[in-house]
Design a protein around this motif. Structure first.
Motif, PDB file in Angstrom:
ATOM      1  N   ASP A 635       0.815  -1.226   0.000  1.00 24.57           N
ATOM      2  CA  ASP A 635       0.000   0.000   0.000  1.00 24.57           C
ATOM      3  C   ASP A 635       0.839   1.262   0.000  1.00 24.57           C
ATOM      4  O   ASP A 635       0.426   2.298  -0.526  1.00 24.57           O
ATOM      5  CB  ASP A 635      -0.909   0.024   1.234  1.00 24.57           C
ATOM      6  N   LEU A 636       2.035   1.176   0.621  1.00 23.12           N
ATOM      7  CA  LEU A 636       2.813   2.396   0.826  1.00 23.12           C
ATOM      8  C   LEU A 636       4.296   2.058   0.910  1.00 23.12           C
ATOM      9  O   LEU A 636       4.674   1.067   1.537  1.00 23.12           O
ATOM     10  CB  LEU A 636       2.364   3.081   2.125  1.00 23.12           C
ATOM     11  N   GLN A 656       1.715   4.274  -3.706  1.00 27.06           N
ATOM     12  CA  GLN A 656       1.954   5.541  -3.031  1.00 27.06           C
ATOM     13  C   GLN A 656       3.329   5.527  -2.363  1.00 27.06           C
ATOM     14  O   GLN A 656       3.717   4.555  -1.712  1.00 27.06           O
ATOM     15  CB  GLN A 656       0.891   5.806  -1.970  1.00 27.06           C
TER      16      GLN A 656
END
Length: 670
Positions: A635-636, A656
Motif C-alpha cells: 500500500d505504501l 503511493q
C-alpha cells in the motif's frame, strides 16, 4: 602508468585463474604459469610501492592484529530450528503447511504458491558474514550472537575462494557462508606440522579467530556460501534466483543442492546425503531444508529465535564409550549447583572430548551413575557444545561413588535440594553467583554494556568490591585506571558504556535483573503490559497468571523477586544513580484508526531521524504491516535517502510513496 596497467592486467588474470581453480575446481593454467604471473605481480608491487585492493598478494596474511573489533551485522543472522529425527522434521513441515493455509485463507487475492523445498548440506565450520559495498569486500565477521560478531576481514582475505571484488556494484550486500578446512588439506597440514591439528572444524574456527592472519593463510581454508542476508537494492523472488546471484558473483556454492516439490522426495534426499557423507572432503553435521519462495518466507516470518521457513535436520548423534574420571561442581548465577564430569579423552564427532554434562544429581541417579567413578560410560555428542553422559556400560556398582556436596563448593554455605537440583542460597557472599549476576546484567540482551566480560566482572569484584549491578554505576575513573590491564582508554570506554546503558528500556532492565524462570519474551511482555517499573514490582500472583505464557511458577518467581528487600534496595540504588528503565514513549498497542492502520508498508533507503527498526516498530504500533519487498499488495513505500530498486518498483506499480521524511514523521506522530 604502464606499470599500473600491467598490474591491473595481471591481477585480472590471476583472479580469474583463482576463481576457476578454487571456486569452480576447473584449473585453466599450470601451476608453473600461475607462479610466473604471480611473481611478476609481486615484483611490480615492490618496484612501484603500490598494492591495489583486489591484489591476490593480499591473501598471504598481514601483520599480527592487536585484537578483534566488534562488528554489528546489517541484518540479523538467525539460528535454525533443529529436527533430530524424521518425526520432528515432518512436524516442521506440517506447521509450515498450516501457516501457509492460514495466510491464504486471509489473503484470497494474494495466495502463496505451493510449497517447494531446497535441500542443502549443513557445513560444520565457522559461520562467515561478508559485507560488500559497490563490489568491494569491506568487512568480514563471525556470527557472534547473531546481531554483533567479531571483525575478521584480514583473516578472511586469506581464503582464496572468497572473492575480494564481485561484479555486483549497485549497493551493499551481506553474504553468509561457512569457513571450512578440507579434510585432505588437514591431512597434508598434519604431515608437516610440529603440532598436528585434531579436526577440521576446530582447525577452521581457530584459524579464523587467530590474531595472526599469516596463521590463517597457512591453514589453506575454503568457504561455501548459501545466503544473501542483507541487500539495500537487489531483491530475489526465490532461493534459486539467490543462488544464481551468488554463482554469477563468483561465490563458491556447494554443488549438492536439490529442489523438490514433494516433501517425500526431501526425505529421500536426506538418506542420499547420509550415504554421501563419508565420501565428502569436508565435515557436515546434517542438512538444511528451506522453503524456496521468498514471499512465503516473508509470510511465515520468524519466532524469537528461528525462521519458520527453514529447519536443520541433524544426523543421528554419534556415541562412544570412555572412562568417567572425576566430577566437579560449578555454581551458577542463580545458585544452582551443576555437576561437570571429566572423562578420559576420546575422539567423538570430530572433536576431542574431556568434559561432559551431567545436568543435576537427579540425572546422576536416574542414569545409574552414582557408583561410576573410574567406570566406563556411554557418551553422546549431538547438538550440545559439551557432550552428554548417557549412562554406565554395565549395570554393576563397579566404580567409586560420586559424593554429592552438602555445602557450596565455592563459599561453603549449606546447600538446599529443590527437586533434582542443589542450590546455594548465599546470594550475598557467594562469588560465582555475584559474578554471574553482574555478567548477565551487562550482557547484550540485558543492559548491553559494551566491552564488559566475565573477566571484567571478576576483576571489579576482587579489586573494587563490586558485589551487585548497582555497584557498577558508582565506579570512578581514578579507581578503574589503576586496575591491571586497564588504561585510560579502557576506563573511559567502560564508563561511557555504563552511562549509555542507563537509557536501556524497561524490558531490557527487567531481563537484566535475572528473575528466576523468566526470559526475554516474558520480560518484554511484562514491559508491554505494565509499561511502568513500579507497576511490575507491585503485581500480584493473581494478576500475573492471567497474562500470556505466565503460569504459577513464573508468577511466584516474579512476585518473590520483587518482595526481596535486597533486590528492591539494589533497584532503588540503580534508579537513584540514573537508570531510567522506562517503556518506549510509543506503546506496543496496535492502533485501528491511524493513517497506517491496515496498510502494508515497505521501508527503503536511509532515514535520519530514526532507525529502520524504530520506524518499523512505530508503524506496527499504528496498525501497519511492515514487509521487506514491494509487490502489488504493497500500500505504501517510505523511501529515505539512496532508495534503490524498491522505490523504482513502487513507482512502476503506481504505489503511493512518501519520500519526505518530515512528512513521514508527522504522519507517525498524528
Amino acid at each position: 602508468m604502464a606499470s599500473l596497467q600491467s598490474m591491473e592486467q595481471l591481477i585480472a588474470e590471476i583472479n580469474k585463474y583463482n576463481y576457476h581453480y578454487y571456486t569452480l575446481d576447473t584449473p585453466l593454467v599450470s601451476d608453473k604459469e600461475y607462479d610466473s604471473m604471480y611473481d611478476q605481480l609481486v615484483q611490480l608491487e615492490q618496484e612501484t610501492g603500490i598494492i591495489l585492493p583486489e591484489s591476490p598478494t593480499q591473501r598471504v596474511g598481514g601483520e599480527i592484529l592487536k585484537g578483534f573489533e566488534p562488528h554489528r551485522h546489517l541484518a540479523s543472522l538467525w539460528s535454525l530450528d533443529k529436527a533430530q529425527n524424521m518425526e520432528q522434521l515432518r512436524n516442521w513441515h506440517t506447521r509450515a503447511i498450516k501457516l501457509v493455509k492460514d495466510y491464504n485463507s486471509k489473503n484470497p487475492d494474494n495466495l502463496l504458491p505451493e510449497l517447494c523445498y531446497a535441500v542443502e548440506l549443513k557445513f560444520d565450520g565457522l559461520t562467515l558474514n561478508l559485507t560488500y559495498s559497490n563490489g568491494q569486500l569491506v568487512q568480514a565477521a563471525t556470527r557472534g550472537n547473531g546481531v554483533t560478531g567479531e571483525g575478521i576481514l584480514a583473516q578472511v582475505k586469506t581464503i582464496k575462494s572468497v572473492p575480494l571484488t564481485i561484479p555486483y556494484t549497485e549497493g551493499t550486500i551481506e553474504v553468509q557462508g561457512e569457513g571450512i578446512m578440507n579434510l585432505s588439506v588437514l591431512s597434508q597440514y598434519n604431515e608437516r606440522a610440529a603440532e598436528p591439528l585434531k579436526n577440521a572444524r576446530n582447525a577452521a574456527a581457530g584459524a579464523l579467530r587467530n590474531l595472526n592472519p599469516k596463521t590463517t593463510a597457512e591453514r589453506r581454508l575454503s568457504a561455501f556460501f548459501y545466503n544473501v542476508g542483507y541487500s539495500d537494492a537487489v531483491v530475489f523472488k526465490d532461493h534459486r534466483e539467490m543462488m544464481g546471484f551468488l554463482n554469477d558473483n563468483r561465490f563458491k556454492v556447494n554443488p549438492f543442492i536439490a529442489y523438490y516439490d514433494n516433501f517425500d522426495d526431501v526425505t529421500e534426499e536426506l538418506a542420499k546425503i547420509v550415504e554421501r557423507r563419508p565420501s565428502l572432503d569436508y565435515l557436515i553435521d546434517g542438512a538444511v531444508i528451506k522453503i524456496v519462495d521468498m514471499r512465503t518466507r516473508e509470510a511465515l516470518g520468524y519466532t524469537d529465535k528461528f525462521p519458520r521457513w527453514a529447519v536443520a535436520y541433524k544426523f543421528e548423534a554419534e556415541e562412544t564409550t570412555t572412562v568417567l574420571e572425576s566430577v566437579s561442581w560449578e555454581v551458577g548465577r542463580t545458585g544452582k549447583i551443576t555437576p561437570v564430569a571429566r572423562v578420559e579423552a576420546v575422539e567423538l564427532a570430530g572433536v576431542t572430548v574431556q568434559n561432559c554434562t551431567l545436568n543435576n544429581i537427579g540425572d546422576i541417579e536416574r542414569k545409574n551413575l552414582k557408583h561410576a567413578l573410574g567406570a566406563r560410560v556411554f557418551i553422546r555428542r549431538s547438538n550440545e557444545v559439551i557432550p552428554e553422559i548417557l549412562g554406565k556400560v554395565t549395570e554393576d556398582h563397579d566404580g567409586e561413588e560420586i559424593i554429592f556436596p552438602t555445602n557450596c563448593p565455592s563459599c561453603g554455605f549449606p546447600l538446599e535440594q529443590k527437586g533434582a537440583h542443589l542450590f546455594c542460597n548465599n546470594r550475598l557472599a557467594c562469588k560465582p553467583q555475584l559474578i554471574g549476576r553482574i555478567t548477565h546484567f551487562a550482557s547484550r540482551d540485558a543492559m548491553d554494556i559494551d566491552t564488559f566480560s566475565v573477566m571484567t566482572a571478576e576483576l571489579l569484584y576482587s579489586e573494587l568490591g563490586v558485589r551487585e549491578p548497582a555497584d557498577l554505576y558508582t565506579l570512578a575513573f581514578d579507581d578503574l585506571v589503576k586496575l591491571d590491564r586497564f588504561g585510560e582508554k579502557k576506563a573511559n570506554n567502560l564508563l561511557a558504556a555504563l552511562e549509555k546503558s542507563k537509557e536501556r528500556d524497561l524490558a531490557s532492565f527487567l531481563f537484566a535483573l535475572g528473575i528466576s524462570n523468566t526470559g526475554k519474551a516474558t520480560t518484554r511482555m511484562l514491559a508491554d503490559h505494565y509499561r511502568d517499573l513500579n507497576l511490575v514490582m507491585a503485581a500480584t500472583v493473581d494478576e500475573l497468571v492471567v497474562l500470556p505464557d505466565v503460569g504459577g511458577i513464573v508468577a511466584e518467581s516474579i512476585v518473590n523477586f520483587f518482595a526481596d528487600p535486597l533486590m528492591r534496595d539494589g533497584i532503588d540504588r540503580m534508579l537513584a544513580l540514573g537508570i531510567q528503565a522506562k517503556a518506549p514513549e510509543t506503546p506496543r498497542v496496535v492502533s485501528t484508526d491511524s493513517f497506517f492502520s491496515g496498510k502494508t508498508v515497505v521501508l527503503t533507503g536511509t532515514l535520519h531521524q530514526l532507525t529502520r527498526d524504530e520506524a518499523a516498530a512505530r508503524l506496527e504500533a499504528l496498525g501497519a504491516k511492515v514487509t521487506g519487498s514491494v509487490s502489488a499488495k504493497t500500500d505504501l513505500v517510505v523511501a529515505g535517502e539512496k532508495a534503490g530498486s524498491k522505490l523504482a518498483k513502487a513507482q512502476k506499480l503506481g504505489i503511493q510513496v512518501i519520500e519526505d521524511e518530515d512528512e513521514f514523521i508527522r504522519l507517525l506522530e498524528n
